[in-house]
Motif scaffolding. Sequence first.
Motif, PDB file in Angstrom:
ATOM      1  N   ALA A 107       0.829  -1.212   0.000  1.00 44.12           N
ATOM      2  CA  ALA A 107       0.000   0.000   0.000  1.00 44.12           C
ATOM      3  C   ALA A 107       0.862   1.259   0.000  1.00 44.12           C
ATOM      4  O   ALA A 107       0.435   2.306  -0.481  1.00 44.12           O
ATOM      5  CB  ALA A 107      -0.932  -0.005   1.212  1.00 44.12           C
ATOM      6  N   GLN A 108       2.098   1.155   0.506  1.00 43.96           N
ATOM      7  CA  GLN A 108       3.027   2.288   0.516  1.00 43.96           C
ATOM      8  C   GLN A 108       3.807   2.404  -0.786  1.00 43.96           C
ATOM      9  O   GLN A 108       4.617   3.305  -0.945  1.00 43.96           O
ATOM     10  CB  GLN A 108       4.009   2.149   1.691  1.00 43.96           C
ATOM     11  CG  GLN A 108       3.362   2.258   3.046  1.00 43.96           C
ATOM     12  CD  GLN A 108       4.324   1.916   4.174  1.00 43.96           C
ATOM     13  OE1 GLN A 108       5.492   1.578   3.962  1.00 43.96           O
ATOM     14  NE2 GLN A 108       3.836   1.994   5.397  1.00 43.96           N
ATOM     15  N   GLY A 109       3.593   1.470  -1.708  1.00 46.45           N
ATOM     16  CA  GLY A 109       4.251   1.541  -3.008  1.00 46.45           C
ATOM     17  C   GLY A 109       5.448   0.621  -3.182  1.00 46.45           C
ATOM     18  O   GLY A 109       6.148   0.698  -4.190  1.00 46.45           O
ATOM     19  N   VAL A 110       5.692  -0.264  -2.225  1.00 46.14           N
ATOM     20  CA  VAL A 110       6.789  -1.229  -2.374  1.00 46.14           C
ATOM     21  C   VAL A 110       6.322  -2.316  -3.329  1.00 46.14           C
ATOM     22  O   VAL A 110       5.256  -2.912  -3.143  1.00 46.14           O
ATOM     23  CB  VAL A 110       7.189  -1.837  -1.010  1.00 46.14           C
ATOM     24  CG1 VAL A 110       8.234  -2.929  -1.190  1.00 46.14           C
ATOM     25  CG2 VAL A 110       7.701  -0.751  -0.069  1.00 46.14           C
ATOM     26  N   LYS A 111       7.116  -2.564  -4.359  1.00 41.70           N
ATOM     27  CA  LYS A 111       6.789  -3.593  -5.341  1.00 41.70           C
ATOM     28  C   LYS A 111       7.207  -4.953  -4.767  1.00 41.70           C
ATOM     29  O   LYS A 111       8.374  -5.159  -4.431  1.00 41.70           O
ATOM     30  CB  LYS A 111       7.526  -3.317  -6.655  1.00 41.70           C
ATOM     31  CG  LYS A 111       7.206  -4.307  -7.756  1.00 41.70           C
ATOM     32  CD  LYS A 111       7.941  -3.935  -9.039  1.00 41.70           C
ATOM     33  CE  LYS A 111       7.701  -4.924 -10.144  1.00 41.70           C
ATOM     34  NZ  LYS A 111       8.444  -4.564 -11.370  1.00 41.70           N
ATOM     35  N   ILE A 112       6.233  -5.859  -4.665  1.00 38.20           N
ATOM     36  CA  ILE A 112       6.493  -7.186  -4.103  1.00 38.20           C
ATOM     37  C   ILE A 112       6.031  -8.244  -5.099  1.00 38.20           C
ATOM     38  O   ILE A 112       4.896  -8.195  -5.584  1.00 38.20           O
ATOM     39  CB  ILE A 112       5.763  -7.391  -2.760  1.00 38.20           C
ATOM     40  CG1 ILE A 112       6.066  -6.251  -1.790  1.00 38.20           C
ATOM     41  CG2 ILE A 112       6.163  -8.738  -2.141  1.00 38.20           C
ATOM     42  CD1 ILE A 112       5.233  -6.276  -0.523  1.00 38.20           C
ATOM     43  N   ILE A 113       6.907  -9.179  -5.374  1.00 40.44           N
ATOM     44  CA  ILE A 113       6.585 -10.319  -6.226  1.00 40.44           C
ATOM     45  C   ILE A 113       6.590 -11.550  -5.339  1.00 40.44           C
ATOM     46  O   ILE A 113       7.500 -11.745  -4.539  1.00 40.44           O
ATOM     47  CB  ILE A 113       7.588 -10.448  -7.383  1.00 40.44           C
ATOM     48  CG1 ILE A 113       7.427  -9.230  -8.287  1.00 40.44           C
ATOM     49  CG2 ILE A 113       7.388 -11.750  -8.131  1.00 40.44           C
ATOM     50  CD1 ILE A 113       8.431  -9.106  -9.370  1.00 40.44           C
ATOM     51  N   GLY A 114       5.557 -12.356  -5.470  1.00 42.65           N
ATOM     52  CA  GLY A 114       5.427 -13.543  -4.644  1.00 42.65           C
ATOM     53  C   GLY A 114       5.948 -14.784  -5.345  1.00 42.65           C
ATOM     54  O   GLY A 114       5.784 -14.950  -6.549  1.00 42.65           O
TER      55      GLY A 114
END
Length: 177
Positions: free
Chosen positions: A90-97
């Motif tokens: 939600a803060q804009g950190v790009k996360i790939i699972g």
Amino acid sequence: MKKQLFLLLPLLAFLAVGVFFYSALFSDPRELESALVGKPVPEFELPNLLEPNQTVSQQAFGDGPYLLNVWATWCPTCRAEHEYLNTLAAQGVKIIGLNYKDEPAKARMWLAQLGDPYVLNVMDYEGTLAIDLGVYGAPETFIVDSNGMILYRHVGDVNARVWQAKLADIYRQAGGL
């Protein structure tokens, strides 16, 4: 003389093993070195968790920086970290699972119920990519830069304390946020 040396060999072997175990007793498993730090994310082709007919490769991750988060529904620590991953996303950190050795239907239900912080989720049912990454278990998180190079590996959950103390600075230095 040879007999005395022969009698000392078991004692020396015992001492060597003892030193090894003693040092392991005081090491932090979250500080495991990764042979991939400074190297690119390994090449792979695996299914997209949400679109199983779609094959994903590391090129689909796009520009970094991003967090590559190894998770599974069978992992209680993954559940503990999931809410904070939603906060980071939600803060804009790009996360790939990277869904690791999991039942796809359970993983999709997990994301539907708990929220989906991932811009993309790769299904690693057999654990092949995880093996190439040197994953010991879930959760593990890698910080990857815009060139696809692994900058850092964190073993254990990502929470506010870990983010502030370790990961945020590395992510920012890589050009994130």
